[in-house]
Scaffold this motif. Structure first.
Motif, PDB file in Angstrom:
ATOM      1  N   GLY A  47       0.787  -1.233   0.000  1.00 23.78           N
ATOM      2  CA  GLY A  47       0.000   0.000   0.000  1.00 23.78           C
ATOM      3  C   GLY A  47       0.813   1.274   0.000  1.00 23.78           C
ATOM      4  N   GLY A  48       2.138   1.149  -0.055  1.00 22.96           N
ATOM      5  CA  GLY A  48       2.976   2.338  -0.114  1.00 22.96           C
ATOM      6  C   GLY A  48       3.595   2.766   1.202  1.00 22.96           C
ATOM      7  N   TYR A  49       3.387   1.967   2.266  1.00 25.04           N
ATOM      8  CA  TYR A  49       3.950   2.323   3.580  1.00 25.04           C
ATOM      9  C   TYR A  49       5.473   2.428   3.501  1.00 25.04           C
ATOM     10  CZ  TYR A  49       4.407   2.150   8.740  1.00 25.04           C
ATOM     11  OH  TYR A  49       4.681   2.429  10.057  1.00 25.04           O
ATOM     12  N   SER A  50       6.111   1.367   3.042  1.00 28.37           N
ATOM     13  CA  SER A  50       7.577   1.399   2.956  1.00 28.37           C
ATOM     14  C   SER A  50       8.043   2.394   1.907  1.00 28.37           C
ATOM     15  CB  SER A  50       8.128   0.005   2.654  1.00 28.37           C
ATOM     16  OG  SER A  50       7.568  -0.519   1.460  1.00 28.37           O
ATOM     17  N   GLY A  51       7.245   2.564   0.832  1.00 25.08           N
ATOM     18  CA  GLY A  51       7.619   3.539  -0.189  1.00 25.08           C
ATOM     19  C   GLY A  51       7.702   4.942   0.376  1.00 25.08           C
TER      20      GLY A  51
END
Length: 215
Positions: free
Chosen positions: A65-69
């Motif tokens: 979902g883009g957390y690490s991104g």
């Protein structure tokens, strides 16, 4: 009965809740997607590592979902870029939306499909990276490490999440493909003569290595 916090819980209690990252987690919940984002403490570590390494080009394998991104992008300078590989179009779309929400939409490029195919194309395009974050299908971790070494600039950092696989990696009775391949990845990260590395045992395990610069 006396209730004691775990060491991870204690560490997390020292930091304020991150509203942007909480929105990412909520977006997964709303869509019925299992939240297997990187642990908050390791997310902060990603930001610190990218910033400390002054990485200009970052490659992420596994967007969810883009957390690490977001954590990776927070470490970039305004001129830095993040390339993120994601198998599922709906997850790449969600991650792109969340990165835009966080203010990094113009710095990230999502490539959808099998990561090994995308990695081949990146090599053909002559792309090179200063930082790699691996957090995708565990059975391909050794293959992703091979590609990271091919695409790495000297001094690049390679980070792999979930190296303990919730206890499976350390359980001799576990013989599944993903587990055996993760053990191979861990052994190579620790023993490759071209890498300086460390294994962090908190949360679900994190391996970090720096590609040695040839003399």
């Amino acid at each position: 009965m006396k209730h004691e916090m775990s060491q991870e819980q204690y560490a997390e209690s020292l930091f304020e809740s991150d509203a942007v990252l909480e929105k990412v987690k909520a977006s997964l919940l709303e869509r019925g997607i299992r939240d297997i984002s990187i642990a908050p403490g390791y997310g902060r570590l990603l930001t610190l590592l990218v910033k400390s390494a002054r990485a200009a080009d970052v490659l992420e394998i596994g967007a969810l979902g883009g957390y690490s991104g977001i954590c990776l992008a927070r470490g970039l300078s305004p001129a830095g870029r993040l390339v993120s590989l994601e198998l599922k179009p709906e997850l790449a779309e969600l991650a792109q939306s969340n990165l835009s929400m966080a203010g990094f939409g113009d710095q990230v490029e999502y490539r959808v499909g099998e990561a090994l195919d995308s990695l081949q194309r990146l090599q053909e395009e002559g792309c090179r990276f200063d930082f790699f974050f691996i957090d995708a299908d565990k059975g391909n971790y050794p293959n992703y490490l091979d590609w990271a070494l091919k695409l790495a600039r000297p001094g690049a950092l390679i980070v792999g999440d979930n190296t303990f696989m919730r206890g499976k990696t350390t359980d001799p009775a576990e013989k599944g493909h993903g587990v055996t391949r993760m053990r191979e990845f861990n052994e190579r990260m620790a023993g490759d003569p071209g890498l300086d590395s460390v294994m962090l045992p908190a949360y679900d395990g994190l391996a970090i290595a720096r590609v040695r610069e040839t003399e």
